[in-house]
Every structure is written in C-alpha cells, then in structure tokens.
Motif scaffolding. Structure first.
Motif, short mmCIF file in Angstrom:
data_model
loop_
_atom_site.label_atom_id
_atom_site.label_comp_id
_atom_site.label_asym_id
_atom_site.label_seq_id
_atom_site.Cartn_x
_atom_site.Cartn_y
_atom_site.Cartn_z
N MET A 71 35.70 19.55 -3.24
CA MET A 71 34.83 18.41 -3.46
C MET A 71 33.84 18.26 -2.32
N ARG A 72 34.29 18.51 -1.11
CA ARG A 72 33.41 18.42 0.05
C ARG A 72 32.28 19.45 -0.04
N ARG A 73 32.61 20.65 -0.49
CA ARG A 73 31.59 21.69 -0.66
C ARG A 73 30.55 21.26 -1.70
N MET A 74 31.01 20.67 -2.78
CA MET A 74 30.07 20.23 -3.81
C MET A 74 29.21 19.06 -3.32
N SER A 75 29.80 18.16 -2.56
CA SER A 75 29.04 17.03 -2.03
C SER A 75 27.91 17.50 -1.12
N ARG A 76 28.17 18.56 -0.38
CA ARG A 76 27.13 19.12 0.48
C ARG A 76 26.02 19.76 -0.34
N ALA A 77 26.37 20.37 -1.47
CA ALA A 77 25.43 21.17 -2.23
C ALA A 77 24.46 20.35 -3.06
N ALA A 78 24.87 19.18 -3.53
CA ALA A 78 24.00 18.38 -4.42
C ALA A 78 24.40 16.92 -4.33
N ALA A 79 23.45 16.06 -4.73
CA ALA A 79 23.67 14.61 -4.68
C ALA A 79 24.19 14.05 -5.99
N LEU A 80 24.52 14.90 -6.94
CA LEU A 80 25.01 14.43 -8.23
C LEU A 80 26.34 13.69 -8.05
N PRO A 81 26.47 12.47 -8.59
CA PRO A 81 27.76 11.77 -8.50
C PRO A 81 28.84 12.55 -9.23
N VAL A 82 30.03 12.61 -8.67
CA VAL A 82 31.14 13.36 -9.28
C VAL A 82 32.36 12.46 -9.40
N LEU A 83 32.92 12.47 -10.61
CA LEU A 83 34.19 11.81 -10.87
C LEU A 83 35.27 12.88 -10.80
N VAL A 84 36.26 12.68 -9.94
CA VAL A 84 37.28 13.69 -9.68
C VAL A 84 38.59 13.34 -10.40
N ASP A 85 39.12 14.33 -11.09
CA ASP A 85 40.45 14.19 -11.68
C ASP A 85 41.47 14.43 -10.58
N ALA A 86 42.04 13.36 -10.07
CA ALA A 86 43.02 13.47 -8.98
C ALA A 86 44.45 13.57 -9.49
N ASP A 87 44.58 13.91 -10.76
CA ASP A 87 45.90 14.11 -11.37
C ASP A 87 46.81 12.91 -11.08
N HIS A 88 48.02 13.19 -10.62
CA HIS A 88 49.02 12.14 -10.38
C HIS A 88 48.96 11.62 -8.95
N GLY A 89 47.91 12.00 -8.21
CA GLY A 89 47.81 11.57 -6.83
C GLY A 89 48.63 12.42 -5.88
N TYR A 90 49.12 13.55 -6.41
CA TYR A 90 49.84 14.54 -5.59
C TYR A 90 51.15 14.01 -5.00
N GLY A 91 51.81 13.16 -5.76
CA GLY A 91 53.12 12.69 -5.31
C GLY A 91 53.34 11.23 -5.67
N ASN A 92 54.04 10.52 -4.80
CA ASN A 92 54.33 9.11 -5.05
C ASN A 92 53.19 8.21 -4.58
N ALA A 93 53.43 6.92 -4.51
CA ALA A 93 52.38 5.98 -4.16
C ALA A 93 51.81 6.23 -2.76
N LEU A 94 52.64 6.67 -1.84
CA LEU A 94 52.15 6.99 -0.49
C LEU A 94 51.22 8.20 -0.53
N ASN A 95 51.56 9.19 -1.35
CA ASN A 95 50.68 10.34 -1.51
C ASN A 95 49.36 9.94 -2.17
N VAL A 96 49.44 8.99 -3.09
CA VAL A 96 48.23 8.50 -3.74
C VAL A 96 47.27 7.91 -2.70
N ARG A 97 47.80 7.18 -1.75
CA ARG A 97 46.96 6.60 -0.71
C ARG A 97 46.17 7.69 0.02
N ARG A 98 46.86 8.75 0.39
CA ARG A 98 46.17 9.82 1.10
C ARG A 98 45.16 10.52 0.19
N THR A 99 45.51 10.67 -1.08
CA THR A 99 44.58 11.29 -2.03
C THR A 99 43.27 10.53 -2.07
#
Length: 282
Positions: A71-99
């Motif tokens: 996502m960081r690479r894409m943000s550098r490449a263009a200014a197009l707004p991007v909605l990211v599928d963050a799946d399940h947040g990569y774990g529990n609620a604490l993992n979601v915070r970091r996501t």
C-alpha cells in the motif's frame, strides 16, 4: 496533509448519490493506470494482494507488514484514493488496532474489517464467521485505533452468504451503532436481500462481486450502494498477457514478433518518464 485529501475524496464518494465501480489495483503500475484513466477510487483486495506479493491463492497467508508495504508503494506512485481489504485485521482486536495504524500510515484512504473466521478452521468445508460479539469488538478496536479521523473505517460482513440475511443485518446494525463510516456486504445475490439491508440500515453500502440481478447501477444507487466491486480482472488480464509473452519467447519468437506489448508512449506515461527527465535537468 496529502493522505487527508485522498480520504476526503473517498468520503465524498460515500456521501454522494451515485454508485461507482472502483479500479482493482495491486502495484505501482496498476494504480497509475487507474489514475490516468480517471477512476475515482482504487480497491486493493486481499486476494490480489496475495497474488501480487506471494503468488499464492487467497488463503490468509499474507502478513500485515507485506500488505502495508505494498500500500505504501502505491501511495507513493499515485494520488488515487484506495480502499484496502484488511481481511480480519490479521488476528484479534489488538491485531486490528495495529492493522489500522499501519495502513493509515501507509496512505490508505480507507479499510475494511470483516467478520470471517480466518484462516479457515481445520476440517471446515465452508467459510465460517466469528461471533457477533467478537466482530463488534474488532470494529470498536479499529475505530479507536485511527489517529486521523478522516480515515474511512468500513465494517464488513459475509453473513448473508454464510449464515443468514437476518444475521447480516444484525451485525451491520451493531457496526453502524459503533460508528463505522460505511457497511460492506458480501454474499448478497438478490434484490430483496439488498432491499432489506437498505431498509434496516442508514450508512453508505458497499457490495462485492454483484450478481446479474445486482448490476443496475441506478437501482444500486437508490439503495445507498455507493461502491460496487466488479471483481479483480486487472491482475488476471496482466497474468494472461505475461504468460502469452513469455510462452512466445520460449517458443522462439523474436522481439518484433511479440504482440500485445505496451507502446513506448504508454510505458513513458506510467513511469512518469517526462517528469523524471524534467527533474533531472533542474
């Protein structure tokens, strides 16, 4: 701040009256092409992230760090707004915070957190859901974690295609009450399902991979659907093109015999060659 401009653009889409098709983007070149073609929004799906980064199917092998870096690479490449599928947040609620923190820092305009049980449970033949309570806990963690209030947080549920329409609505109502900015539904196949969802909720709606019955964009807009994801054909098309080109080379084709190649003009455009040259002279 540049990121806030992108997030404001996504919020304007959600608060508008039309339903749009986002561009499926997955790397620096694809997001630049989408931006140049005039798309208003990019969608970075979990499945295409797995394909582009790992070459693996969508079975929750990708890590948060890999997703955020892409996502960081894409943000550098263009200014197009991007909605990211963050799946399940990569774990529990604490993992979601970091996501949320990582994707916010990477320039995402928004992200979705879903209630699917990932990875799939051992021996399970079909997708499963986490409990409503755990799903709500993840949503609350996501909302509490964002530092930039303009970052869009979307509550996503697959209940319509896994448990029931009633369960999907109950989960969505809970996510709405918690304060999400939009609701994302997968597994919606019929108009009566969408009609019920629209009647029971108030927020902007996103739907994934619409069926033939849900391709009338005027109808979708009237039901508050603001984004209708049309699958991820771009990476499939790119894979086919690379396969054909390499197969031709392996079979002995000369460079001038290859077909379907980008022109020099297009390559210069997507690499921003003129801008780079201009900067080199100043």
């Amino acid at each position: 701040m540049a990121w806030r401009n992108r997030r404001a653009a996504l919020r304007a889409i959600l608060q508008g009256s039309a339903c749009l098709r986002p561009a499926s983007v997955y790397d620096a070149i694809s997001i630049r092409i989408a931006d140049d073609l005039g798309f208003e929004l990019g969608m970075f799906g979990g499945s295409v992230a797995s394909l582009a980064i790992l070459g693996d199917p969508d079975i929750a092998l990708i890590t948060l760090t890999e997703l955020a870096e892409q996502m960081r690479r894409m943000s550098r490449a263009a200014a197009l707004p991007v909605l990211v599928d963050a799946d399940h947040g990569y774990g529990n609620a604490l993992n979601v915070r970091r996501t949320v923190q990582e994707l916010e820092a990477a320039g995402a305009a928004g992200l979705t957190i879903e209630d699917t049980l990932l990875p799939q449970a051992y021996g399970a033949a079909e997708p499963q859901l986490i409990s409503r309570e755990e799903g709500l806990g993840k949503i609350k963690a996501a909302l509490d974690a964002r530092l930039d209030p303009s970052l869009v947080i979307v509550g996503r549920t697959g209940a319509c295609g896994i448990s029931s329409l009633g369960d999907a609505i109950a989960r969505a109502v809970a996510y709405e009450a918690a304060g999400v900015d939009a609701l994302f539904f997968t597994g919606v196949k019929m108009r009566d399902q969408l009609d019920a969802i629209s009647a029971a909720t108030k927020l902007p709606i996103i739907i994934g991979s619409p069926t033939a019955e849900l391709t009338d964009f005027d109808y979708l807009a009237q039901r508050r659907v603001r984004i209708a994801i049309q699958g991820h054909a771009s990476i499939s098309a790119a894979t086919e093109a690379v396969h054909k080109t390499l197969a031709a080379i392996k079979a002995g084709a000369a460079p001038k015999q290859l077909k379907g190649l980008a022109s020099a003009e297009l390559m210069n455009q997507v690499t921003r060659a003129d801008l780079v040259e201009e900067r080199e002279t100043h």
